[in-house]
Motif scaffolding. Structure first.
Motif, PDB file in Angstrom:
ATOM      1  N   LYS A 167     -15.775  72.624  76.199  1.00 30.23           N
ATOM      2  CA  LYS A 167     -14.860  73.377  77.049  1.00 30.23           C
ATOM      3  C   LYS A 167     -15.249  73.187  78.517  1.00 30.23           C
ATOM      4  N   PRO A 168     -14.283  72.832  79.382  1.00 32.42           N
ATOM      5  CA  PRO A 168     -14.625  72.599  80.795  1.00 32.42           C
ATOM      6  C   PRO A 168     -15.062  73.873  81.508  1.00 32.42           C
ATOM      7  N   GLN A 170     -14.909  76.233  84.622  1.00 27.10           N
ATOM      8  CA  GLN A 170     -13.949  76.526  85.688  1.00 27.10           C
ATOM      9  C   GLN A 170     -14.682  76.710  87.016  1.00 27.10           C
ATOM     10  N   GLU A 208     -12.926  72.344  85.316  1.00 29.41           N
ATOM     11  CA  GLU A 208     -11.537  72.696  85.574  1.00 29.41           C
ATOM     12  C   GLU A 208     -11.474  73.103  87.037  1.00 29.41           C
ATOM     13  N   TYR A 210      -9.494  72.179  91.184  1.00 28.94           N
ATOM     14  CA  TYR A 210      -8.498  71.492  92.009  1.00 28.94           C
ATOM     15  C   TYR A 210      -8.914  71.660  93.465  1.00 28.94           C
TER      16      TYR A 210
END
Length: 235
Positions: A167-168, A170, A208, A210
């Motif tokens: 699981k990435p 965050q 996760e 951006y």
């Protein structure tokens, strides 16, 4: 052309964390190497293997290539102490920025897992040997990277020859993201990159996140310049 690999041993999470902690507390040079030696002694019977592991840890967290400023390294250690729950993020950024072979391997993993969260080891090996040569040294170094990712709990190995992403993690903190943007620029050994290219990199698969323009203001070594529909980041 002789290829410099550098990533010639597997690493454990606690070795990386302890080395980074010493760097954050101002320990460097011979004193740092001596402390890493003592840390590794219980886990090694081979002096050669221990020396290579010590040199790699020192290289990640203390040795400075010409294109990387000391402030980048200092900030990594300080941010890690402040946000210790994200320690893997900082180890990742340091390995990306300093070891091109490490970046090449994780970049290929990111490509192979873009549409599926698992990959065949044989696929990865084929891509890496196409780029670096089909030699035992290249294959061993690739195995060291994979084992390190396993030790950092970023990959699972459910079946022989098959690896799966976990699981990435965050990452929303703008200071951490701004530091990773800088790491991305250094990993390409350039002085500028577009923010779109940084976001599109396949190396971020364990996370996760951006990157947006507002993040850049949290790192005073970054300059943002607008160019058509993109933002160019300079260091």
């Amino acid at each position: 052309m002789k290829v410099s690999i550098g990533f010639n041993r597997h690493l454990e999470s606690n070795w990386l964390a302890q080395t980074a902690s010493w760097v954050a507390n101002g320990i460097e040079g011979k004193e740092l190497k001596d402390k890493i030696d003592l840390l590794l002694t219980p886990d090694f019977t081979s002096q050669v293997a221990k020396d290579k592991t010590r040199n790699l840890l020192f290289g990640i967290w203390s040795k400075l290539p010409k294109h990387i400023p000391s402030d980048f390294q200092r900030d990594a250690a300080n941010l890690l102490m402040e946000y210790s729950e994200f320690n893997l993020v900082f180890h990742w950024g340091m390995m990306l920025s300093k070891y091109p072979f490490f970046k090449s391997v994780v970049e290929q993993i990111g490509r192979l897992t873009k549409l599926n969260d698992s990959f065949l080891y044989s696929q990865l090996e084929q891509r890496i040997t196409e780029n670096y040569g089909d030699t035992s040294t290249i294959k061993r170094s690739m195995q060291f990277v994979i084992r390190t990712l396993m030790n950092l709990e970023l990959l699972a190995n459910p079946k022989q020859g098959i690896y799966q992403l976990r699981k990435p993690i965050q990452v929303n903190n703008p200071s951490i993201k701004a530091w990773l943007v800088e790491a991305s620029v250094y990993s390409a050994q350039v002085t500028s990159r577009s923010l779109t290219a940084i976001n599109d990199e396949n190396v971020w698969f364990p996370f996760e996140l951006y990157f947006d323009e507002n993040d850049l203001s949290h790192n005073d070594r970054l300059e943002a310049h607008h160019q058509t529909a993109d933002v160019i980041v300079f260091v």
